[in-house]
Design an enzyme around this catalytic site. Structure first.
Site, PDB file in Angstrom:
ATOM      1  N   SER A   1       0.854  -1.194   0.000  1.00 59.31           N
ATOM      2  CA  SER A   1       0.000   0.000   0.000  1.00 59.31           C
ATOM      3  C   SER A   1       0.886   1.238   0.000  1.00 59.31           C
ATOM      4  CB  SER A   1      -0.853  -0.013   1.268  1.00 59.31           C
ATOM      5  OG  SER A   1      -1.371   1.278   1.520  1.00 59.31           O
TER       6      SER A   1
ATOM      7  N   TYR B   1      -0.606  -0.533  10.732  1.00 62.05           N
ATOM      8  CA  TYR B   1      -0.721  -0.905   9.316  1.00 62.05           C
ATOM      9  C   TYR B   1       0.434  -0.315   8.503  1.00 62.05           C
ATOM     10  CZ  TYR B   1      -2.791  -1.064   4.581  1.00 62.05           C
ATOM     11  OH  TYR B   1      -3.033  -1.275   3.240  1.00 62.05           O
TER      12      TYR B   1
HETATM   13  N1  LIG Z   1      -8.490  -1.940  -1.128  1.00 65.60           N
HETATM   14  C1  LIG Z   1      -7.667  -0.893  -1.078  1.00 65.60           C
HETATM   15  O1  LIG Z   1      -8.090   0.272  -1.275  1.00 65.60           O
HETATM   16  C2  LIG Z   1      -6.208  -1.091  -0.830  1.00 65.60           C
HETATM   17  C3  LIG Z   1      -5.351   0.034  -0.856  1.00 65.60           C
HETATM   18  C4  LIG Z   1      -3.997  -0.146  -0.636  1.00 65.60           C
HETATM   19  C5  LIG Z   1      -3.498  -1.419  -0.411  1.00 65.60           C
HETATM   20  N2  LIG Z   1      -4.343  -2.502  -0.378  1.00 65.60           N
HETATM   21  C6  LIG Z   1      -3.766  -3.813  -0.107  1.00 65.60           C
HETATM   22  O2  LIG Z   1      -4.367  -4.780  -0.948  1.00 65.60           O
HETATM   23  C7  LIG Z   1      -4.457  -6.036  -0.271  1.00 65.60           C
HETATM   24  C8  LIG Z   1      -5.892  -6.544  -0.353  1.00 65.60           C
HETATM   25  O3  LIG Z   1      -6.727  -5.637   0.336  1.00 65.60           O
HETATM   26  P1  LIG Z   1      -8.307  -5.801   0.452  1.00 65.60           P
HETATM   27  O4  LIG Z   1      -8.885  -4.444   0.381  1.00 65.60           O
HETATM   28  O5  LIG Z   1      -8.818  -6.819  -0.492  1.00 65.60           O
HETATM   29  O6  LIG Z   1      -8.519  -6.296   1.958  1.00 65.60           O
HETATM   30  P2  LIG Z   1      -8.042  -7.571   2.842  1.00 65.60           P
HETATM   31  O7  LIG Z   1      -8.680  -7.466   4.156  1.00 65.60           O
HETATM   32  O8  LIG Z   1      -6.566  -7.620   2.816  1.00 65.60           O
HETATM   33  O9  LIG Z   1      -8.713  -8.823   2.147  1.00 65.60           O
HETATM   34  C9  LIG Z   1      -8.117  -9.524   1.145  1.00 65.60           C
HETATM   35  C10 LIG Z   1      -8.303 -11.002   1.363  1.00 65.60           C
HETATM   36  O10 LIG Z   1      -7.588 -11.372   2.524  1.00 65.60           O
HETATM   37  C11 LIG Z   1      -8.385 -12.242   3.325  1.00 65.60           C
HETATM   38  N3  LIG Z   1      -7.984 -12.041   4.711  1.00 65.60           N
HETATM   39  C12 LIG Z   1      -8.040 -10.887   5.428  1.00 65.60           C
HETATM   40  N4  LIG Z   1      -7.621 -11.129   6.679  1.00 65.60           N
HETATM   41  C13 LIG Z   1      -7.298 -12.437   6.741  1.00 65.60           C
HETATM   42  C14 LIG Z   1      -6.833 -13.291   7.775  1.00 65.60           C
HETATM   43  N5  LIG Z   1      -6.638 -12.856   9.032  1.00 65.60           N
HETATM   44  N6  LIG Z   1      -6.585 -14.594   7.504  1.00 65.60           N
HETATM   45  C15 LIG Z   1      -6.812 -15.066   6.260  1.00 65.60           C
HETATM   46  N7  LIG Z   1      -7.258 -14.314   5.246  1.00 65.60           N
HETATM   47  C16 LIG Z   1      -7.505 -13.009   5.489  1.00 65.60           C
HETATM   48  C17 LIG Z   1      -9.828 -11.867   3.010  1.00 65.60           C
HETATM   49  O11 LIG Z   1     -10.727 -12.964   3.120  1.00 65.60           O
HETATM   50  P3  LIG Z   1     -11.452 -13.467   4.456  1.00 65.60           P
HETATM   51  O12 LIG Z   1     -12.207 -12.301   4.988  1.00 65.60           O
HETATM   52  O13 LIG Z   1     -12.316 -14.586   3.965  1.00 65.60           O
HETATM   53  O14 LIG Z   1     -10.402 -13.953   5.373  1.00 65.60           O
HETATM   54  C18 LIG Z   1      -9.727 -11.491   1.534  1.00 65.60           C
HETATM   55  O15 LIG Z   1      -9.865 -12.636   0.737  1.00 65.60           O
HETATM   56  C19 LIG Z   1      -3.971  -5.780   1.163  1.00 65.60           C
HETATM   57  O16 LIG Z   1      -2.635  -6.183   1.300  1.00 65.60           O
HETATM   58  C20 LIG Z   1      -4.064  -4.272   1.325  1.00 65.60           C
HETATM   59  O17 LIG Z   1      -3.150  -3.760   2.247  1.00 65.60           O
HETATM   60  C21 LIG Z   1      -5.675  -2.360  -0.575  1.00 65.60           C
END
Ligand SMILES: NC(=O)c1ccc[n+]([C@@H]2O[C@H](COP(=O)([O-])OP(=O)(O)OC[C@H]3O[C@@H](n4cnc5c(N)ncnc54)[C@H](OP(=O)(O)O)[C@@H]3O)[C@@H](O)[C@H]2O)c1
Length: 280
Positions: A158, A171
């Site tokens: 990120s 974070y």
């Molecule tokens: N979305 C944005 O705007 C954004 C911006 C900057 C960076 N990012 C980065 O992109 C990546 C994906 O983000 P995201 O928005 O999709 O949110 P996320 O909460 O990281 O979710 C992505 C996936 O991870 C799983 N997950 C989350 N916590 C988990 C845990 N404790 N154990 C196992 N699986 C887990 C979730 O499924 P389950 O809930 O089924 O576990 C989901 O499939 C992250 O690394 C984040 O830092 C996102």
């Protein structure tokens, strides 16, 4: 582009994604958003994934959809990455499959709170998932990749990695760890056939981000990145590590804050912007 890798371009072009990063991928955080987009993209290239997340139902639905669309059989495993034994459970799910790509995708902050206003477990769990398990899995899968002389480690990051922010102290710190870790690993593995990339995202349209916005009463911003575009960029840039800022050419700057004065001003500006979103 500045910073292109030293390896011969012809070699990269001659190898398909499946040859370079197959036969199996492991995606930590695969049930939705960017993780699911990586799984679909890889399957379209003939690479099946071991799909890891906490919720079994969306993982199974994703695997069914991939099978229907591509004929590729994925494996699912419900694992909480904040648990200390998460790596053992991932290894058990992988079994004797040869892993050519590890994607560390799970990692968002779902607290949006001041450090002292949430329970400590919220933060230590994030460190366990974003730092400990990511490091352990990179070691485990990276060792076998180095031995085979091919593979990839793709660490989803990120813009938060470039400096601390209020509401996201832990974070941003875990993402800064990932940035430095990826740079170091890239330097160590670049002549061993193993590609390392940290893919730095801005706001991306994922279910987790939408949920956080809804909880804070905020609308989904227009024009934000799609999960599919992010996954495509990640795979395309994987041979060109160590860093790719999604949406920016690799020779563009804009994230550097060198002096303590500059960093103080930056963190205060983000504090003001974060208050507008998270309140307080
Ligand atoms: N979305 C944005 O705007 C954004 C911006 C900057 C960076 N990012 C980065 O992109 C990546 C994906 O983000 P995201 O928005 O999709 O949110 P996320 O909460 O990281 O979710 C992505 C996936 O991870 C799983 N997950 C989350 N916590 C988990 C845990 N404790 N154990 C196992 N699986 C887990 C979730 O499924 P389950 O809930 O089924 O576990 C989901 O499939 C992250 O690394 C984040 O830092 C996102």
């Amino acid at each position: 582009m500045v910073g292109e890798p030293a390896k011969p371009a012809g070699e990269e072009r001659s190898m398909s994604i499946a040859q370079k990063y197959g036969p199996w991928a492991v995606i930590a955080g695969a049930s939705e958003g960017t993780g699911a987009a990586f799984a679909r993209l890889l399957a379209a290239e003939g690479v099946p994934s071991v799909l890891i997340a906490r919720r079994e139902a969306p993982l199974a639905a994703l695997a069914d959809g991939i099978r229907a669309d591509t004929g590729v059989e994925c494996v699912t495993a419900a694992v909480d990455l904040t648990a200390p034994d998460a790596l053992d459970r991932i290894i058990a799910a992988v079994g004797d499959r040869e892993v050519g790509l590890f994607v560390a995708n799970a990692g968002a902050d779902d607290n949006g709170a001041y450090f002292l206003d949430a329970g400590i477990a919220a933060w230590t769990g994030q460190i366990q998932r974003n730092v400990m398990i990511m490091t352990q899995a990179s070691y485990h899968f990276g060792s076998a990749m180095r031995e085979r002389g091919k593979g990839g480690l793709l660490l989803v990051n990120s813009g938060a990695c470039y400096g601390g922010s209020s509401h996201m102290a832990v974070y941003t710190a875990t993402k800064a760890f990932m940035l430095c870790f990826a740079e170091g690993l890239w330097a160590e593995l670049r002549d061993k056939g193993v590609d390392v990339l940290t893919l730095v995202l801005g706001r991306t349209d994922t279910a987790a981000f939408r949920k956080l916005l809804a909880e804070k009463g905020q609308p989904v911003p227009e024009g934000i990145a799609t999960a599919e575009a992010v996954a495509e960029a990640g795979l395309a840039r994987l041979p060109h590590g160590p860093i790719h800022n999604f949406g920016s050419p690799d020779d563009a700057g804009g994230f550097g804050y060198a002096s303590p004065d500059d960093r103080r001003q930056r963190v205060l500006a983000i504090e003001a912007a974060s208050r507008a979103v998270f309140g307080k």
